[in-house]
Structures are given as C-alpha cells and as structure tokens.
Design an enzyme around this catalytic site. Structure first.
Site, PDB file in Angstrom:
ATOM      1  N   ASP A 265      -7.990  -5.378  -0.170  1.00 21.16           N
ATOM      2  CA  ASP A 265      -8.357  -5.938  -1.148  1.00 21.16           C
ATOM      3  C   ASP A 265      -8.101  -7.597  -1.152  1.00 21.16           C
ATOM      4  O   ASP A 265      -8.548  -8.469  -1.829  1.00 21.16           O
ATOM      5  CB  ASP A 265      -7.918  -5.635  -2.644  1.00 21.16           C
TER       6      ASP A 265
ATOM      7  N   HIS B 277       0.989  -1.258   0.206  1.00 24.00           N
ATOM      8  CA  HIS B 277       0.069  -0.095   0.089  1.00 24.00           C
ATOM      9  C   HIS B 277       0.872   1.179   0.044  1.00 24.00           C
ATOM     10  O   HIS B 277       1.930   1.257   0.560  1.00 24.00           O
ATOM     11  CB  HIS B 277      -0.859   0.065   1.313  1.00 24.00           C
TER      12      HIS B 277
HETATM   13  N1  ACO Z   1       4.017  -7.326  -4.919  1.00 22.11           N
HETATM   14  C1  ACO Z   1       5.392  -7.580  -5.152  1.00 22.11           C
HETATM   15  N2  ACO Z   1       6.277  -6.520  -4.821  1.00 22.11           N
HETATM   16  C2  ACO Z   1       5.567  -5.458  -4.684  1.00 22.11           C
HETATM   17  C3  ACO Z   1       4.317  -5.103  -4.338  1.00 22.11           C
HETATM   18  C4  ACO Z   1       3.503  -6.512  -4.524  1.00 22.11           C
HETATM   19  N3  ACO Z   1       2.236  -6.222  -4.309  1.00 22.11           N
HETATM   20  N4  ACO Z   1       4.004  -4.018  -4.040  1.00 22.11           N
HETATM   21  C5  ACO Z   1       5.206  -3.251  -4.072  1.00 22.11           C
HETATM   22  N5  ACO Z   1       6.199  -4.253  -4.363  1.00 22.11           N
HETATM   23  C6  ACO Z   1       7.479  -3.918  -4.572  1.00 22.11           C
HETATM   24  C7  ACO Z   1       7.929  -3.137  -5.642  1.00 22.11           C
HETATM   25  O1  ACO Z   1       8.256  -3.844  -7.013  1.00 22.11           O
HETATM   26  C8  ACO Z   1       9.209  -2.298  -5.316  1.00 22.11           C
HETATM   27  O2  ACO Z   1      10.401  -3.163  -5.254  1.00 22.11           O
HETATM   28  P1  ACO Z   1      11.667  -2.614  -5.747  1.00 22.11           P
HETATM   29  O3  ACO Z   1      12.100  -1.794  -4.861  1.00 22.11           O
HETATM   30  O4  ACO Z   1      12.528  -3.928  -5.717  1.00 22.11           O
HETATM   31  O5  ACO Z   1      11.467  -2.166  -7.250  1.00 22.11           O
HETATM   32  C9  ACO Z   1       8.661  -1.803  -3.910  1.00 22.11           C
HETATM   33  O6  ACO Z   1       7.975  -2.722  -3.542  1.00 22.11           O
HETATM   34  C10 ACO Z   1       8.088  -0.558  -4.083  1.00 22.11           C
HETATM   35  O7  ACO Z   1       6.940  -0.524  -4.845  1.00 22.11           O
HETATM   36  P2  ACO Z   1       6.336   0.535  -5.489  1.00 22.11           P
HETATM   37  O8  ACO Z   1       5.266   0.242  -6.483  1.00 22.11           O
HETATM   38  O9  ACO Z   1       7.284   1.793  -5.245  1.00 22.11           O
HETATM   39  O10 ACO Z   1       5.531   1.194  -4.176  1.00 22.11           O
HETATM   40  P3  ACO Z   1       3.969   1.896  -4.037  1.00 22.11           P
HETATM   41  O11 ACO Z   1       3.912   2.479  -2.744  1.00 22.11           O
HETATM   42  O12 ACO Z   1       4.062   2.902  -5.233  1.00 22.11           O
HETATM   43  O13 ACO Z   1       3.013   1.121  -4.521  1.00 22.11           O
HETATM   44  C11 ACO Z   1       0.970  -0.326  -4.801  1.00 22.11           C
HETATM   45  C12 ACO Z   1       1.838   0.720  -3.961  1.00 22.11           C
HETATM   46  C13 ACO Z   1       0.730   0.360  -6.065  1.00 22.11           C
HETATM   47  C14 ACO Z   1      -0.284  -0.684  -4.093  1.00 22.11           C
HETATM   48  C15 ACO Z   1       1.671  -1.581  -4.863  1.00 22.11           C
HETATM   49  O14 ACO Z   1       1.955  -2.223  -3.621  1.00 22.11           O
HETATM   50  C16 ACO Z   1       0.881  -2.839  -5.663  1.00 22.11           C
HETATM   51  O15 ACO Z   1       1.065  -2.591  -6.911  1.00 22.11           O
HETATM   52  N6  ACO Z   1       0.261  -3.864  -4.991  1.00 22.11           N
HETATM   53  C17 ACO Z   1      -0.392  -4.629  -5.538  1.00 22.11           C
HETATM   54  C18 ACO Z   1      -1.774  -3.949  -6.155  1.00 22.11           C
HETATM   55  C19 ACO Z   1      -2.721  -3.737  -4.986  1.00 22.11           C
HETATM   56  O16 ACO Z   1      -2.926  -4.605  -4.108  1.00 22.11           O
HETATM   57  N7  ACO Z   1      -3.237  -2.705  -5.233  1.00 22.11           N
HETATM   58  C20 ACO Z   1      -4.408  -2.107  -4.224  1.00 22.11           C
HETATM   59  C21 ACO Z   1      -3.881  -1.280  -3.154  1.00 22.11           C
HETATM   60  S1  ACO Z   1      -4.972  -0.689  -1.941  1.00 22.11           S
HETATM   61  C22 ACO Z   1      -6.298  -0.002  -2.671  1.00 22.11           C
HETATM   62  O17 ACO Z   1      -6.097   0.760  -3.686  1.00 22.11           O
HETATM   63  C23 ACO Z   1      -7.536  -0.081  -2.365  1.00 22.11           C
END
Ligand code: ACO
Length: 429
Positions: free
Chosen positions: A364, A307
C-alpha cells in the site's frame, strides 16, 4: 524427521502429527488436542495458526517470496493480463490461447448490472464512503441471483456465479465512482479488454469518445495482478469463514470487502495518501512525522509500513515502486507526495525502531501515489484493491467448499465473572 511431536503436559504425553508443506513449512496438528487433554491453544490474531491447507498461494515472509499456483508474482506481473491471473487462481493452471479466449468472451457477456442497483446507490448520502456502497451492492447481488443461494449447488452454478462476479465487479466499482462524483454511469463496452473497459466506465463520459492511454491500462493491469491474492489474510480468511457456514458467494465476498475496508488491511492505501498529504499540509518534515510515530503519539502508525507476514520486504511493494516511477515519468507528473514518501522510506529503513521491528514498506505504500496520478479520488483506493482481490476471494471460497471444510468456529479462554446469584431490579444499587 519424526512424523509426530510429543507434547508433555504435567507428565502426560500427547502425540501431535507433524505436517510438511510443499516448500518445507512445518505444522503441528493440534485438532484432537482438546478432546484428548482438555487444552486448547491460545493465539491472539492467529499469528501462528494455520486455519487451513491451501494450494493457491505460497508466501515466504522471511525471503519476500510470493507465488500463485507455483508461478512467481514477478513473472505474473510482467507477462500476464489480470484475467489470466484470475483464471490461474480460480482454476489452478494458466489458460492456453483457446481457454483464455473462451473465458474472456464469457466474462464480457455478463458485464451489465441490474438497473435497480442505481436506486440503492441513490439512497446513500452524498460523500458516503465507496467501500460501504461496494459492500452493500455485493450483498444485494445475491437477491438478483437467487439461484446462487443454494449451498449445495453444482459446479455449473458456481461457474456462472464466478463469471457474473468477475464480469460485474468493474461495472459496480465504476458505477460507485460515477455516483460519488455525481455523473451518469457509462455502460460497459464488451469488446474492450477487462482493464480498458473498467477505465472507460470510470473516466469516460457518456457525451464523449474515450481513448485509453496504454500507460494507464498497463499500470492498472499490473496493480490488479499484484493485489489478486495473498493467502490467508484478514479478508480472505473472512470470506472462507463466512462461506464455511454455507453462506453464498456474494454474501461471503461482501463480508470480505468489510474486512478489507479496515485501515490495518486494504484501507491502508487511502490512509497512506492522507498521511502524506497531512505531512505536506502541516509543513512538518518526514523526520518529525516519524518521531511522532516512534513516540506512539495518539496511536499514529507509519501507514503502508509493516506486515503480518513479510518481515524482510514485500515483493509487491518492490514491483509497485518500479511501476510508480514509470507511470509518473510517462505521465509527466511531479508529485511532491512521492518525495515525502521516498524520504519517509529512506529514514525509516535505517531507523532502529523500524529495523528492530522488521517494518518495511508494504504493497500500500506506493499504490496510492499511482492511483492518484491515474486520477482516482482517494476514497476509491480501497475499492481498487477489492477489484484486484476478487479472484483471490473466489479461489479461496471455492477451495474451502471443495475441501468440504467444517464450519469455522474458534474456541476461547473465558476470563469473565464466574457464576453469580441473580440480582432483582429492585435490589440493584
Ligand atoms: N508503524 C509504527 N509501528 C508499527 C507499525 C507501523 N506501521 N506496524 C507495526 N508497528 C509496531 C507496533 O507498534 C508494535 O510495536 P511494539 O512492540 O513496541 O508494541 C510492533 O511493531 C508489532 O506490531 P503488531 O501490530 O503486533 O504487528 P502485526 O504483525 O500484528 O501488524 C500490521 C501488522 C497490522 C500490518 C501493522 O504493521 C500495521 O498496522 N501497519 C500499518 C497499516 C498498514 O500499512 N496496513 C497494510 C498491511 S498490508 C495489507 O493489508 C495489504
């Protein structure tokens, strides 16, 4: 603590006023920085940018706290109806008995949707995603209510639009569901409560009586409350941004629905279930799936994990997990996908990859399992999120307009070509 921070750029000092929030959060006000120094700030994805001040929702991602208008999400989910929370978000205080009764009665008188909306739904190809339809129907609403288009409309006009939106949204969502499965729509029953009316329109049939199972309506009520607002997330920011150009509320919310549809935002609830199903169908173990995620194979992420703001736990996920156990037990559902989800969670919470990146289950992760147990098709999951989020979007839009916020217009750092001489068509290689 000082009221100002000093920014020193190449020996020249700039005063940046410091603002303090109710819960001690701190912000540097950089709004005059460009005028004074020619510098803008760069912050991709607005990870550290406060786009507004707000009195609606407080969340502390480190501590896993979520509050609406000062009330904890745990208390609201345990004790309120969804309409009470909608009232709280939009009007600022919990309603008393009389206020709630008036609010419910007013909402129940606006539930019908123009019959011509069916014509538009019929133009969609079979299998079209319900979120595309929801976005379009929401935009269409503005055509039926031209009185809502005036950007300077009075408070009374806003109240009518808000009532129409809250009242018609369950009807629209149920119509979209019925259209997807090819069944005739079930019209609203105004003496049922908000959630029961929605469930009847969705799962009832015009040829049969429908009796709502209280286990299902309680779970649905809780789920809607847990989704009701989440401060400046992608869709709420979109609603505020679109509304800042003085676009009407229907158009702004239609844009919010588009933002919510994305798999990184609300669309994740559908993706979580599809991921669990895929793990089950392909016969791989949860550990093997997590290995794929960690190896970043073809951009596979663990859906329902991570998140932008919560870096400890998502309080909504905790409540939903509890509700999920109750619903499955009471309905006697034994879903193997739940076992896969629990195994994924168990392993991921101990795995260095997820721990070091502060990735925890979000709202979710478990909601899809409940929606599935309640009988919703997977493609409807994000529509249910939108149904819950509607009061939050309305409250955010209203606050933005009441604060008379300027049009949203970020800056950029241009990295493209510098000025170059024009090349005539005949001379282009
Ligand atoms: N699975 C695996 N790796 C992940 C995940 C995940 N779900 N989420 C983040 N990471 C990793 C990224 O690959 C990145 O790794 P790196 O540094 O090696 O490149 C690091 O964690 C940071 O990721 P960001 O995308 O920069 O984090 P951000 O805070 O921008 O993203 C997000 C948040 C979009 C929710 C992300 O965690 C994600 O894509 N989750 C999966 C989708 C999801 O469940 N979305 C629902 C969110 S809640 C809502 O909207 C109601």
């Amino acid at each position: 603590m000082s009221d100002n921070a000093i920014l020193n750029i190449e020996g020249k000092e700039y005063n940046l006023p410091i603002h303090k929030g109710t819960e001690g959060e701190l912000a540097l006000n950089i709004s005059k920085l460009r005028d004074e120094s020619q510098y803008i700030t760069l912050d991709l994805g607005y990870k550290n940018t406060g786009a507004t001040t707000s009195k609606i929702t407080f969340l502390d991602g480190e501590e896993g706290i979520l509050r609406h208008r000062g009330y904890s999400i745990e208390d609201l989910a345990e004790n309120c109806t969804f309409l009470e929370v909608a009232y709280l978000l939009i009007k600022g205080n919990l309603p008393n008995v009389e206020e709630l009764s008036t609010f419910q009665n007013t909402i129940s008188r606006h539930t019908l949707v123009h019959e011509d909306v069916k014509l538009m739904l019929n133009a969609y190809p079979t299998g079209a995603h319900p979120m595309g339809k929801l976005m379009a129907v929401m935009a269409l609403m503005s055509s039926f209510y031209p009185d809502s288009l005036n950007p300077h409309s009075q408070e009374d006009d806003f109240a009518v639009t808000m009532n129409r939106l809250l009242a018609k949204m369950p009807t629209i969502c149920a119509m979209i569901h019925k259209h997807s499965v090819g069944h005739p729509m079930v019209y609203p029953t105004n003496n049922l409560n908000y959630v029961e009316n929605y469930l009847k329109m969705t799962f009832g049939h015009i040829t049969e009586e429908y009796e709502c199972d209280p286990v299902i309506s309680d779970a649905m009520n809780k789920l809607l409350i847990l989704h009701a607002d989440h401060e400046q997330n992608c869709s709420a920011s979109t609603v505020r941004m679109v509304g800042s150009s003085h676009a009407n509320l229907y158009a702004s919310i239609s844009a919010g629905i588009a933002a919510l549809w994305g798999p990184l935002h609300g669309g994740a609830n559908q993706q979580v279930l599809e991921m669990l199903q895929e793990i089950k169908d392909s016969g791989i173990t949860p550990q093997q799936h997590l290995d794929k995620v960690k190896n970043k194979e073809a951009g596979v992420r663990l859906m329902g994990f991570g998140h932008r703001v919560y870096k400890n736990f998502d309080p909504r996920a905790k409540i939903i997990k509890g509700a999920c156990d109750n619903v499955l037990k009471k309905l006697g559902v034994n879903d193997p996908l739940l076992d896969i989800a629990m195994k994924l969670e168990e392993i991921a919470l101990k795995d260095e990859y997820f721990v070091s990146r502060k990735l925890y289950p979000n709202v979710d992760f478990y909601s899809g399992i409940i929606y599935k147990a309640l009988g919703f098709p997977t493609q409807m999951f994000t529509v249910l999120f939108a149904l819950g989020r509607l009061p939050g979007w309305i409250a955010q839009w209203k606050e933005m307009r009441e604060n008379n916020e300027p049009i949203g217009r970020p800056r950029q750092l241009y990295l493209g070509e510098p000025l170059r001489p024009f090349i005539k068509m005949s001379d282009r290689k």
